[in-house]
Scaffold this motif. Structure first.
Motif, PDB file in Angstrom:
ATOM      1  N   LYS A   1       0.838  -1.204   0.000  1.00 35.40           N
ATOM      2  CA  LYS A   1       0.000   0.000   0.000  1.00 35.40           C
ATOM      3  C   LYS A   1       0.873   1.254   0.000  1.00 35.40           C
ATOM      4  O   LYS A   1       0.621   2.208  -0.755  1.00 35.40           O
ATOM      5  N   LEU A   2       1.918   1.270   0.821  1.00 36.53           N
ATOM      6  CA  LEU A   2       2.817   2.425   0.878  1.00 36.53           C
ATOM      7  C   LEU A   2       3.518   2.641  -0.463  1.00 36.53           C
ATOM      8  O   LEU A   2       3.708   3.780  -0.901  1.00 36.53           O
ATOM      9  N   GLU A   3       3.920   1.570  -1.112  1.00 41.42           N
ATOM     10  CA  GLU A   3       4.607   1.701  -2.393  1.00 41.42           C
ATOM     11  C   GLU A   3       3.665   2.212  -3.483  1.00 41.42           C
ATOM     12  O   GLU A   3       4.083   2.984  -4.355  1.00 41.42           O
ATOM     13  N   LEU A   4       2.418   1.782  -3.449  1.00 43.98           N
ATOM     14  CA  LEU A   4       1.452   2.287  -4.418  1.00 43.98           C
ATOM     15  C   LEU A   4       1.168   3.766  -4.201  1.00 43.98           C
ATOM     16  O   LEU A   4       0.929   4.518  -5.153  1.00 43.98           O
ATOM     17  N   GLU A   5       1.188   4.229  -2.937  1.00 40.86           N
ATOM     18  CA  GLU A   5       0.974   5.638  -2.636  1.00 40.86           C
ATOM     19  C   GLU A   5       2.189   6.489  -2.986  1.00 40.86           C
ATOM     20  O   GLU A   5       2.066   7.686  -3.241  1.00 40.86           O
ATOM     21  N   GLN A   6       3.378   5.856  -3.022  1.00 39.00           N
ATOM     22  CA  GLN A   6       4.614   6.624  -3.181  1.00 39.00           C
ATOM     23  C   GLN A   6       5.508   5.963  -4.231  1.00 39.00           C
ATOM     24  O   GLN A   6       6.639   5.599  -3.961  1.00 39.00           O
ATOM     25  N   PRO A   7       5.047   5.825  -5.463  1.00 38.23           N
ATOM     26  CA  PRO A   7       5.810   5.083  -6.477  1.00 38.23           C
ATOM     27  C   PRO A   7       7.088   5.781  -6.914  1.00 38.23           C
ATOM     28  O   PRO A   7       7.974   5.147  -7.487  1.00 38.23           O
ATOM     29  N   GLN A   8       7.196   7.098  -6.647  1.00 34.05           N
ATOM     30  CA  GLN A   8       8.374   7.835  -7.108  1.00 34.05           C
ATOM     31  C   GLN A   8       9.614   7.542  -6.277  1.00 34.05           C
ATOM     32  O   GLN A   8      10.716   7.941  -6.640  1.00 34.05           O
ATOM     33  N   GLY A   9       9.457   6.866  -5.146  1.00 33.33           N
ATOM     34  CA  GLY A   9      10.626   6.537  -4.320  1.00 33.33           C
ATOM     35  C   GLY A   9      10.698   7.376  -3.068  1.00 33.33           C
ATOM     36  O   GLY A   9       9.671   7.756  -2.490  1.00 33.33           O
ATOM     37  N   CYS A  10      11.916   7.674  -2.642  1.00 37.98           N
ATOM     38  CA  CYS A  10      12.150   8.391  -1.389  1.00 37.98           C
ATOM     39  C   CYS A  10      11.411   9.730  -1.373  1.00 37.98           C
ATOM     40  O   CYS A  10      11.364  10.456  -2.372  1.00 37.98           O
ATOM     41  N   ALA A  11      10.833  10.060  -0.208  1.00 38.98           N
ATOM     42  CA  ALA A  11      10.026  11.279  -0.075  1.00 38.98           C
ATOM     43  C   ALA A  11      10.869  12.536   0.061  1.00 38.98           C
ATOM     44  O   ALA A  11      10.337  13.652  -0.003  1.00 38.98           O
ATOM     45  N   TRP A  12      12.172  12.418   0.248  1.00 41.00           N
ATOM     46  CA  TRP A  12      13.038  13.587   0.439  1.00 41.00           C
ATOM     47  C   TRP A  12      13.163  14.352  -0.867  1.00 41.00           C
ATOM     48  O   TRP A  12      13.306  13.756  -1.929  1.00 41.00           O
ATOM     49  N   TYR A  13      13.157  15.670  -0.778  1.00 37.15           N
ATOM     50  CA  TYR A  13      13.242  16.521  -1.969  1.00 37.15           C
ATOM     51  C   TYR A  13      14.556  16.244  -2.715  1.00 37.15           C
ATOM     52  O   TYR A  13      15.640  16.244  -2.125  1.00 37.15           O
ATOM     53  N   GLY A  14      14.441  16.021  -4.021  1.00 32.58           N
ATOM     54  CA  GLY A  14      15.626  15.852  -4.863  1.00 32.58           C
ATOM     55  C   GLY A  14      16.264  14.483  -4.804  1.00 32.58           C
ATOM     56  O   GLY A  14      17.257  14.244  -5.487  1.00 32.58           O
ATOM     57  N   CYS A  15      15.721  13.572  -3.984  1.00 37.75           N
ATOM     58  CA  CYS A  15      16.307  12.231  -3.895  1.00 37.75           C
ATOM     59  C   CYS A  15      15.685  11.346  -4.970  1.00 37.75           C
ATOM     60  O   CYS A  15      14.461  11.305  -5.130  1.00 37.75           O
ATOM     61  N   HIS A  16      16.539  10.633  -5.696  1.00 37.85           N
ATOM     62  CA  HIS A  16      16.063   9.808  -6.802  1.00 37.85           C
ATOM     63  C   HIS A  16      16.244   8.317  -6.536  1.00 37.85           C
ATOM     64  O   HIS A  16      16.162   7.510  -7.468  1.00 37.85           O
ATOM     65  N   ARG A  17      16.476   7.951  -5.285  1.00 32.75           N
ATOM     66  CA  ARG A  17      16.649   6.528  -4.994  1.00 32.75           C
ATOM     67  C   ARG A  17      15.318   5.803  -5.172  1.00 32.75           C
ATOM     68  O   ARG A  17      14.275   6.299  -4.771  1.00 32.75           O
ATOM     69  N   PRO A  18      15.350   4.617  -5.777  1.00 29.24           N
ATOM     70  CA  PRO A  18      14.103   3.923  -6.151  1.00 29.24           C
ATOM     71  C   PRO A  18      13.330   3.414  -4.941  1.00 29.24           C
ATOM     72  O   PRO A  18      13.854   3.330  -3.827  1.00 29.24           O
ATOM     73  N   ILE A  19      12.102   3.045  -5.198  1.00 35.57           N
ATOM     74  CA  ILE A  19      11.201   2.600  -4.145  1.00 35.57           C
ATOM     75  C   ILE A  19      11.725   1.334  -3.469  1.00 35.57           C
ATOM     76  O   ILE A  19      11.504   1.111  -2.270  1.00 35.57           O
ATOM     77  N   ALA A  20      12.455   0.502  -4.220  1.00 32.29           N
ATOM     78  CA  ALA A  20      12.972  -0.742  -3.651  1.00 32.29           C
ATOM     79  C   ALA A  20      14.016  -0.484  -2.570  1.00 32.29           C
ATOM     80  O   ALA A  20      14.289  -1.356  -1.750  1.00 32.29           O
TER      81      ALA A  20
END
Length: 515
Positions: free
Chosen positions: A353-372
């Motif tokens: 559920k959390l991954e579906l709500e946040q598919p872009q990955g890390c919630a920190w601004y400018g961070c591009h690390r994947p959801i995995a």
């Protein structure tokens, strides 16, 4: 050649092949002609083999006395035979090969000198056997039980070389070649297995704690192990693509990605139910702390990780991680508080559920690390009574999950998969885990504001993610050196990019067309 020598040679030829010298008195039939030609060829082949056997015996003896080298000045037997006695190059090469290897393969050399096997067959066999040490050793190693020759039941072969000599004497060249190829394939299989075992015995890994909070990893891996690790790292974290370059055209450091991918491998394996266990536990770390200390109260008691003291802030951060088993106690009663892994970490459905709500990955601004690569962070810490529910969880990468626990940072969930992350100049204490709106101060800035404030300090010059003011003193020299190296790389990339723009701007139509 003079007339006397020519006449003598003719006489010798007629003695060996009388059929060739006779003149037919009547016209022969086809069958008679066939029989006569076959007789001549059989006798010629036998005579040629006998001549080759005599030559080989003489060459082996000449080699033993070093006549070709010391008397006639030739370093190689083949060149000696060709230059001194006008032998055909291929014949000389075969005879020289057998003579050179006659001490290693005495049985095959004996078969050739006795005329039992053709020179070219034996030469091919000794060359094949001499290609690898394994073949040389195998050829001379006795069978456990002697093998009967497939061509003569009365002949018993004590070694593979004896059996190969039988093939040289009785089998066509293709059968000999196939037999040697089968032996080579069998030995290659065993050799490859031994080489693999040898690689495994030579591989090593050394993990050393450096004393500054970092560990050094060095070693050598066997081919199979190295390929497995390389494939996993590339799968967990693909190499940087060209579209991931920054403004100066520099790609993210692959080495940093590989290090994070290795952490994900270890952390994921440690929490897997299929992982190897010791005393019922997988490869996890044990954190021991009492509940009041973990809640941030001043108890003068120190948490321990694997028996070594850690700070309270470190304990609170570690208690959130999946690879840590917290052992939390009630200090007053000495009783263990069973918070449990299931109560602390989201289950599969909640994580999904959390991954579906946040598919872009890390919630920190400018961070591009994947959801995995993300971990579930409790907005209100679970030690402070925070529930493991979607409303109280946000996904952060491992780095920013640790950073949110440092002084001054606060986080508030504003919607599914969304969070407001702010920084404050004062110590927020436990309020950092209770939502940014409860602080009530006016000096807060968002994570994006903080990045903008520190843009002149090159905080993002390489992937630390920390502002220079946050760099630990013990690691500052190493970080400075790394930052300087990356700065030089960026400057070089910028210069290269500028030169390309200049060439494009001032290029003539002809040069543009050529480009």
């Amino acid at each position: 050649m003079n007339q006397h020598e020519q006449a003598k040679t003719t006489e010798s030829f007629e003695e060996v092949f009388p059929m060739a010298a006779c003149t037919p008195t009547s016209t022969p039939t086809r069958s008679e002609k066939t029989a006569a030609i076959r007789t001549v060829l059989d006798e010629a082949a036998s005579a040629i083999n006998d001549f080759h056997a005599r030559v080989l015996a003489a060459v082996i003896e000449a080699q033993a006395w070093k006549i070709h080298r010391d008397v006639d000045g030739y370093s190689g037997l083949r060149d000696w035979l060709c230059a001194k006695f006008d032998f055909h190059t291929r014949t000389a090469a075969d005879i020289a090969a057998i003579a050179r290897l006659s001490r290693k393969f005495q049985t095959l050399a004996a078969a050739a000198t006795a005329g039992a096997a053709r020179i070219d067959q034996v030469a091919f066999a000794v060359r094949q056997l001499d290609r690898t040490p394994a073949m040389r050793l195998f050829a001379r190693t006795p069978f456990r039980v002697p093998v009967t020759s497939p061509f003569d039941v009365a002949v018993s072969c004590e070694t593979p070389e004896h059996l190969i000599a039988q093939y040289c004497a009785h089998a066509p060249f293709k059968d000999l070649q196939r037999h040697l190829d089968e032996l080579a394939a069998h030995l290659a299989e065993e050799t490859e297995l031994l080489e693999t075992l040898g690689e495994q015995s030579l591989q090593w890994i050394e993990l050393t704690e450096q004393g500054n909070g970092m560990w050094s990893l060095s070693g050598e891996l066997a081919d199979e192990t190295g390929r497995l690790l390389d494939k996993y790292l590339k799968t967990a974290c693909p190499p940087p693509r060209q579209d991931e370059t920054d403004a100066e055209g520099v790609l993210p450091a692959k080495a940093n990605r590989d290090a994070e991918a290795l952490h994900q491998l270890l952390a994921g394996y440690g929490t897997s139910p299929e992982a190897t266990t010791r005393h019922g536990h997988t490869a996890t770390l044990d954190l021991a702390v009492d509940i009041e200390t973990l809640q941030g109260k001043d108890t003068d008691r120190t948490p321990t990780l694997e028996g070594r003291p850690v700070s309270v802030a470190q304990a609170r951060r570690l208690a959130c991680e999946a690879g840590i088993i917290p052992s939390v106690f009630n200090y007053a009663t000495g009783e263990a508080i069973e918070l449990g892994r299931a109560a602390r970490l989201p289950n599969t459905a909640l994580r999904r559920k959390l991954e579906l709500e946040q598919p872009q990955g890390c919630a920190w601004y400018g961070c591009h690390r994947p959801i995995a690569w993300t971990e579930a962070h409790h907005i209100q810490h679970w030690a402070d009574g925070g529930e493991t529910t979607a409303a109280n969880l946000i996904l952060l990468c491992r780095f920013h999950h640790g950073r949110i626990h440092t002084e001054g940072w606060m986080i508030e969930k504003t919607g599914p998969g969304q969070a407001l992350i702010t920084h404050h100049d004062h110590d927020t204490g436990t309020a950092a885990f209770e939502g940014a709106t409860e602080c009530g101060c006016e000096d807060w800035r968002t994570d994006a504001d903080m990045d903008a404030e520190n843009q002149d300090s090159d905080w993002d010059v390489f992937p630390t993610g920390l502002y220079r003011t946050e760099w630990p003193q013990t690691m500052k020299p190493d970080l400075d050196a790394r930052a300087e190296a990356v700065s030089r790389e960026r400057a070089h990339a910028a210069l290269k990019k500028a030169k390309a723009r200049c060439r494009e701007r001032f290029a003539t139509p002809t040069t543009k067309q050529q480009a």
